[in-house]
Design an enzyme around this catalytic site. Structure first.
Site, short mmCIF file in Angstrom:
data_model
loop_
_atom_site.label_atom_id
_atom_site.label_comp_id
_atom_site.label_asym_id
_atom_site.label_seq_id
_atom_site.Cartn_x
_atom_site.Cartn_y
_atom_site.Cartn_z
N ARG A 314 0.84 -1.18 0.00
CA ARG A 314 0.00 0.00 0.00
C ARG A 314 0.87 1.23 0.00
NH1 ARG A 314 -4.42 2.19 4.46
NH2 ARG A 314 -5.18 3.90 3.21
N ASN A 315 0.71 2.04 -1.02
CA ASN A 315 1.43 3.30 -1.12
C ASN A 315 0.70 4.30 -0.23
OD1 ASN A 315 2.63 5.67 -1.83
ND2 ASN A 315 2.32 5.47 -4.03
N VAL A 316 1.16 4.38 1.03
CA VAL A 316 0.39 5.14 2.02
C VAL A 316 0.66 6.63 1.97
CG1 VAL A 316 0.03 3.28 3.66
CG2 VAL A 316 2.18 4.54 3.69
N CYS A 318 2.79 8.43 -0.80
CA CYS A 318 3.58 8.96 -1.91
C CYS A 318 2.74 9.14 -3.16
CB CYS A 318 4.74 8.01 -2.23
SG CYS A 318 5.82 7.72 -0.82
N GLY A 352 -4.49 3.27 -3.37
CA GLY A 352 -3.04 3.23 -3.19
C GLY A 352 -2.48 1.84 -3.04
#
Length: 617
Positions: A314-316, A318, A352
């Site tokens: 999970r791109n928390v 960016c 994300g």
């Protein structure tokens, strides 16, 4: 005093243990101080305001000539500010360059830092908010400002908070979302909670924030009217003495521990073999452990990036998306059956989140962080209930010169005098037990307040015959440890490993003999085990119960007293139902040994308020 800790449901008590010396980063605020009159020419005063006009209050003018009470007493300070209709100013973290750089006030000559103006939320926007609707499933809408990037490419609080943001109960404990900027409650004072050496401490700040040309200089919410992130960072900077110090000396795993109270581990991916990283991830994912990977860079123009591992990645925090193999429209999905494709898509629908192959994970990320969350927090945090909880044991002890500070195993004449903890893994259980061992030494976050040096610490694990009481000099001389950590000058030494059925003794120690400091030992296991201390003064009793059963009262102190008083005079019995444990303090050193010998393995009925009997381990 002889002390034994009575443990129930494999829980541990970290807050109100009356038998230990608690330590707080606010200890320097408890000293009685002489009152200084409030200056009439305070820098950056608020000349006009929606609700107040020109009046401020600092710790130095609250007591009308008397010594000022504890400056961390948030309720008292808020009440006084409201009664007098003034805004709070924190004298211990003043709005000045010292808050930015600590003692090195002029260490950065960049024009931004020479033009900083400290402003309150109401001076920056007309309708400020503390926090808006909180949704842990949406992307982390926070960014760091120009000042953060100028000081360091490392952004530990930014990345740690992005991880904390996904666990709502733990997030609320730190930021206290009930705080707000409502004019009826507003007094310019805020409180945040951080974990330090086994307990939660309050950090109180005012809301004067560093700005440049009307913009926040450091961490901030994308919604410019929301201020929880900027205020949280100011409190964290106060914990470590300055913005500059925390940005340059803290790292993500350490900061995540400060925010969660978990056991923190950090791995440099390139320094470990592929199968080791795979084993770590595979062991941690199904358990109550937060995982994140990040891309560390020394280039300030290419800031570090952080991702949380769940089902996928999970791109928390960016911008941008993964566009390699297993990205949303990659060809790899065409090779799956419709059923498998649908199942994987359902498991990764949050904004994300994306899938990535293990090889791409190793090739594109530099660091892996594990934060093992204890059973108390697992029980409170619903978002972790799909994971298996850790069982936990905690002990606060001290290495004392000439008594139990025996040094590392290389010092064979004295090593056996160190504190020792026996772990028995029954053969009736699983083939192997996952264990996390953490030894944390007493540390100071704000080193400018106190010159505090860390010792080189570590621990080792010995496999022993079942009837072994303590490691003796002869045993240590003739047997090598099963595992031994590196001895490093860090605040925490951690290992995550597996053990088979059998008996083991864990020995925390300093590297050299006769080095004194307090330490905190935490043992997490994924199955019920028997763990007890085998030192003269301190014996651990465990009461076997079942996670996650919650009872309001595990046992009446009077009934427990009837059991334990048979083995010697008691000082007190203190039951802590919210943590499933009780503390029993004997008046002499011999009684704990007598009690543990008599009660070990025994079942006692009639003291558990209708729930299962108490089994002494």
């Amino acid at each position: 005093m002889g002390l034994e800790s009575v443990r129930i449901n494999d829980k541990y008590e970290t807050y109100n243990d009356p038998s230990v010396d608690h330590y707080s980063s606010q200890h320097h605020l408890n000293r009685r101080r002489k009152v200084n009159p409030l200056s009439t020419t305070t820098a950056n005063t608020l000349n006009s305001h929606h609700y107040y006009c020109g009046s401020h209050i600092t710790a130095s003018n609250l007591s009308n000539g008397n010594d000022f009470p504890n400056a961390s007493n948030y309720s008292y300070l808020w009440k006084v500010c409201k009664e007098r209709g003034v805004l709070f100013e924190d004298p211990y973290f003043a709005a000045s360059n010292k808050a930015l750089f600590g003692k090195k006030e002029s260490s950065n000559s960049h024009k931004i830092f020479s033009s900083v103006v400290w402003m309150r939320p109401f001076q920056l926007v007309s309708r400020p908010k503390y926090i808006t609707e909180y949704n842990p499933n949406r992307r982390f809408d926070v960014e760091f400002g120009d000042g953060s990037a100028l000081l360091s490419s490392n952004q530990p609080l930014f990345h740690a908070t992005s991880i904390l943001y996904s666990v709502p109960k733990l997030f609320d404990r730190v930021i206290n979302p009930l705080q707000n900027l409502n004019p009826n409650n507003y007094a310019g004072i805020w409180k945040f909670r951080f974990w330090k050496f086994g307990q939660w401490i309050d950090i109180v700040i005012d809301d004067r924030l560093p700005t440049y040309k009307g913009r926040l200089l450091f961490m901030q919410c994308l919604d410019g009217s929301e201020f929880w992130a900027a205020l949280l960072e100011k409190a964290y900077a106060k914990l470590y003495g300055s913005y500059d110090y925390y940005l340059k000396h803290c790292f993500t795993a350490q900061t995540t521990q400060d925010l969660t109270g978990g056991i923190a581990q950090s791995f440099t991916i390139a320094s470990h073999e592929r199968h080791i990283i795979h084993q770590m991830i595979a062991s941690a994912v199904p358990r109550s452990t937060l995982l994140s990977v990040c891309i560390n860079t020394s280039d300030a123009n290419s800031p570090n990036k952080s991702y949380r591992l769940r089902n996928g990645l999970r791109n928390v925090c960016c911008k941008g998306e993964w566009n390699g193999a297993w990205s949303e429209r990659s060809l790899e999905w065409d090779h799956l059956s419709e059923r498998d494709r649908e199942e994987l898509t359902i498991r990764c629908r949050t904004d994300g989140e994306f899938w990535i192959s293990f090889d791409d994970l190793l090739n594109n990320f530099t660091n892996l962080d594990l934060i093992h969350i204890g059973p108390d927090d697992w029980m409170q945090e619903i978002s972790l209930h799909h994971k298996r909880p850790w069982r936990a044991v905690l002990a606060r002890r001290k290495w004392k010169k000439g008594f139990n500070a025996g040094g590392s195993p290389s010092h064979k004449e004295t090593f056996h005098t160190n504190p020792q903890f026996h772990v028995h893994i029954p053969k009736s259980g699983p083939n192997k037990l996952h264990v996390v061992v953490s030894v944390t030494q007493l540390y100071e976050t704000n080193t400018e307040l106190q010159d505090y040096s860390l010792q080189s610490i570590g621990f080792c694990v010995f496999e022993v015959p079942p009837n072994t009481i303590r490691l003796s000099h002869a045993f240590v001389s003739n047997n090598a440890p099963l595992d031994i950590t590196d001895f490093t000058t860090t605040r925490e030494s951690v290992t995550f490993f597996t053990l088979p059925a059998g008996d083991f003794i864990i020995v925390p120690s300093t590297d050299k003999p006769n080095q004194e400091t307090k330490f905190l030992l935490r043992l997490f296991t994924d199955e019920s085990t028997n763990i007890w201390e085998v030192n003269d003064d301190n014996i651990i009793f465990a009461l076997d119960s079942q996670i996650p059963k919650i009872v309001e009262s595990i046992a009446q102190p009077a009934l427990l007293r009837q059991i334990f008083i048979r083995y010697g005079p008691l000082d007190y019995v203190n039951v802590v139902p919210q943590s499933y444990c009780a503390f029993v303090n004997y008046h002499n050193h011999q009684s704990p040994r007598v009690a543990i010998a008599a009660l070990y393995g025994q079942t006692v009925t009639g003291v558990s308020n209708g729930f299962r009997p108490l089994v002494f381990r």
